[in-house]
Design an enzyme around this catalytic site. Sequence first.
Site: not given
Ligand code: PRP
Ligand code: URA
Length: 211
Positions: A106, A202
Site C-alpha cells: 500500500r 501492521d
Molecule cells: C497490508 C495487509 C494488506 C493490506 C490491507 O499490507 O497485509 O495486504 O495492507 O490494506 P488495504 O485493504 O487498505 O489494501 P501492506 O501493504 O502493508 O504490505 P505488507 O504486507 O508487505 O506489510
Molecule cells: N494493513 C495492516 O497491516 N494493518 C491495518 O490496520 C491496515 C492495513
Amino acid sequence: MENKNVFIMTHPLIQHKISLLRDQRTGTNEFRKLIEEIATLMGYEALSDLPLEDVEVTTPIETCMTPMIAGKKLAIVPILRAGLGMVNGILALVPTAKVGHIGLYRDHETHEPHEYYCKLPSPIELRTICVLDPMLATGGSAVAAVDFIKQHGGKNIKFMCIIAAPEGLKRLQEAHPDIQIYIGHMDRQLNENAYICPGLGDAGDRIFGTK
Ligand code: PRP
Ligand code: URA
C-alpha cells in the site's frame, strides 16, 4: 448489500486467539504461531464445501466406496507479505494445495495497492482458490488480487482475512459480489491513516519483525 457470501467467524477459539494477536505485548514468534493457528481454524470452516466423490478403498475388512475430495482441488494465494503468515495454517489441512503469490504494497500517502510480483499455479480455472491476507482495510489490495486472479481465469474464489474493516468489506463485496469472504472478526472502522481500529497494527511488520 446482500450478505449471503460473507461468513464471520464466531468460534471462541478463533476469538480468543485474535485477542492475543491484538495485544501489543505479543512478540513476533507468538504472533506468527497465532496467525497460523487462526488460519487453520478458519480454513476448516472455509473449506467445508469442498466437493467430494466416492472412491473405492479396500480396508483390512472389505472393499467399500468412501468419500474423498474431488477434482482439481485447491490453490492457496497469499497476498505478500502478511498473507504468507497464513499459508502453513491452510497447508496443514490440505498439504497437496498449490501455492501462488501476489505481491502488493500500500502506498503510504494514497493507501492504494501497488503490484510488484504475481505468479499463479496453472491451470487455475478448475481449482478452488483461497486468497489469504490477515487484513482487509480499505479493500484495495483484496480487490486488486481478485481482479488479477479473475484475469487469469480463476472462478471459484474465497477470500480469507483475520480482521476486516466495514469499509474494506463493502468495497470487496461491491467489486466482487460472486466471491465468498471469510472474516475472523469485524472491527469498528479505519483511522485517518487507513489502519483498522482497534486492529492489530501492521500485520506484515508484526509477522516478520520489521518496522
Ligand atoms: C497490508 C495487509 C494488506 C493490506 C490491507 O499490507 O497485509 O495486504 O495492507 O490494506 P488495504 O485493504 O487498505 O489494501 P501492506 O501493504 O502493508 O504490505 P505488507 O504486507 O508487505 O506489510
Ligand atoms: N494493513 C495492516 O497491516 N494493518 C491495518 O490496520 C491496515 C492495513
